[in-house]
Scaffold this motif. Structure first.
Motif, short mmCIF file in Angstrom:
data_model
loop_
_atom_site.label_atom_id
_atom_site.label_comp_id
_atom_site.label_asym_id
_atom_site.label_seq_id
_atom_site.Cartn_x
_atom_site.Cartn_y
_atom_site.Cartn_z
N THR A 1 0.84 -1.21 0.00
CA THR A 1 0.00 0.00 0.00
C THR A 1 0.87 1.24 0.00
OG1 THR A 1 -1.79 -1.15 1.15
CG2 THR A 1 -1.81 1.26 1.23
N VAL A 2 1.86 1.28 0.87
CA VAL A 2 2.79 2.42 0.91
C VAL A 2 3.58 2.47 -0.40
CG1 VAL A 2 4.85 3.33 2.07
CG2 VAL A 2 2.92 2.49 3.42
N SER A 3 3.95 1.31 -0.93
CA SER A 3 4.70 1.26 -2.19
C SER A 3 3.88 1.76 -3.37
CB SER A 3 5.16 -0.17 -2.48
OG SER A 3 6.02 -0.62 -1.48
N ARG A 4 2.57 1.74 -3.26
CA ARG A 4 1.70 2.29 -4.29
C ARG A 4 1.41 3.76 -4.04
NH1 ARG A 4 -4.38 1.44 -3.87
NH2 ARG A 4 -3.86 2.76 -2.11
N ASN A 5 1.10 4.11 -2.80
CA ASN A 5 0.67 5.48 -2.51
C ASN A 5 1.77 6.51 -2.69
OD1 ASN A 5 -1.88 4.56 -2.00
ND2 ASN A 5 -1.77 4.77 0.20
N VAL A 6 2.98 6.21 -2.26
CA VAL A 6 4.07 7.18 -2.38
C VAL A 6 4.36 7.49 -3.86
CG1 VAL A 6 6.53 7.59 -1.95
CG2 VAL A 6 5.06 6.73 -0.11
N PRO A 7 4.59 6.47 -4.72
CA PRO A 7 4.80 6.80 -6.13
C PRO A 7 3.58 7.48 -6.77
CG PRO A 7 5.40 4.52 -5.73
CD PRO A 7 4.78 5.04 -4.47
N PHE A 8 2.37 7.08 -6.35
CA PHE A 8 1.18 7.69 -6.93
C PHE A 8 1.16 9.19 -6.66
CE2 PHE A 8 -3.14 9.24 -6.98
CZ PHE A 8 -3.62 8.72 -8.17
N VAL A 9 1.41 9.58 -5.44
CA VAL A 9 1.38 11.01 -5.09
C VAL A 9 2.52 11.76 -5.77
CG1 VAL A 9 1.60 12.65 -3.17
CG2 VAL A 9 0.12 10.65 -2.94
N VAL A 10 3.71 11.15 -5.80
CA VAL A 10 4.85 11.79 -6.47
C VAL A 10 4.55 12.00 -7.95
CG1 VAL A 10 7.26 11.44 -7.18
CG2 VAL A 10 6.59 11.00 -4.82
N VAL A 11 4.05 10.98 -8.62
CA VAL A 11 3.75 11.09 -10.05
C VAL A 11 2.60 12.06 -10.28
CG1 VAL A 11 2.95 9.84 -12.10
CG2 VAL A 11 4.67 8.82 -10.61
N THR A 12 1.59 12.04 -9.42
CA THR A 12 0.45 12.95 -9.58
C THR A 12 0.90 14.41 -9.51
OG1 THR A 12 -1.09 11.34 -8.64
CG2 THR A 12 -1.81 13.62 -8.66
N PHE A 13 1.64 14.76 -8.48
CA PHE A 13 2.07 16.15 -8.32
C PHE A 13 3.12 16.55 -9.36
CE2 PHE A 13 -0.15 15.81 -4.33
CZ PHE A 13 -0.69 17.07 -4.17
N SER A 14 4.00 15.63 -9.71
CA SER A 14 5.02 15.94 -10.74
C SER A 14 4.36 16.16 -12.09
CB SER A 14 6.05 14.81 -10.83
OG SER A 14 6.73 14.66 -9.63
#
Length: 162
Positions: free
Chosen positions: A14-27
């Motif tokens: 879950t953390v491995s999905r959420n962290v990249p998701f937020v990074v990619v979303t904001f980037s």
């Protein structure tokens, strides 16, 4: 019940999905936003040059190019879709690990084993199962968030200035 069993079994994926998701979303938000603002600035400059040549009127210096609420909504939707494409395989692995206790299948050893088992037995497309359903809430959530953020920020800045 230990921390790595039951309810908490899928916390790492879950953390491995959420962290990249937020990074990619904001980037991707910043990248798309920057490109749209550049395009609007170029369009504004070319329209300004046409106005100068046709009727001599100039727009006042210092005009700021801003994004509309609809443009921010589109940026939020686009950013969520980009992040979803990147992180959907991780979401599928997370879901499989969290629900494997309710299955009669041989349990996965870890997230890597889960991903490779899915690839080997079901094919790469299975890693994108549920993408359409996930996109519905992701696009709505991030579209609304990114479209309301400038409106609420402006409101709060005005309220703070009073």
């Amino acid at each position: 019940e230990t921390f790595n069993s039951g309810f908490y079994r899928g916390w790492k994926p879950t953390v491995s999905r959420n962290v990249p998701f937020v990074v990619v979303t904001f980037s991707s938000r910043e990248l798309v936003k920057e490109k749209i603002l550049e395009w609007k600035m170029l369009r504004s400059c070319s329209e300004n040059n046409v106005e100068k040549k046709t009727n001599g009127k100039e727009k006042p210096e210092g005009d700021v190019v801003r994004l509309s609420t609809l443009e921010n909504l589109a940026i939020g939707i686009t950013s969520a879709l980009i992040a979803g494409v990147v992180t959907q395989p991780i979401d599928v692995v997370k879901t499989r690990i969290m629900t494997q206790a309710a299955s009669n299948a041989v349990p996965y050893k870890n997230a890597i084993d889960c991903a490779f088992t899915i690839l080997r037995t079901e094919g790469w497309r299975k890693l994108y199962s549920g993408f359409a359903q996930r996109s519905i809430y992701m696009c709505g959530l991030w579209g609304i968030t990114f479209s309301l953020e400038p409106v609420l920020s402006s409101y709060l800045e005005d309220k703070n200035g009073e």
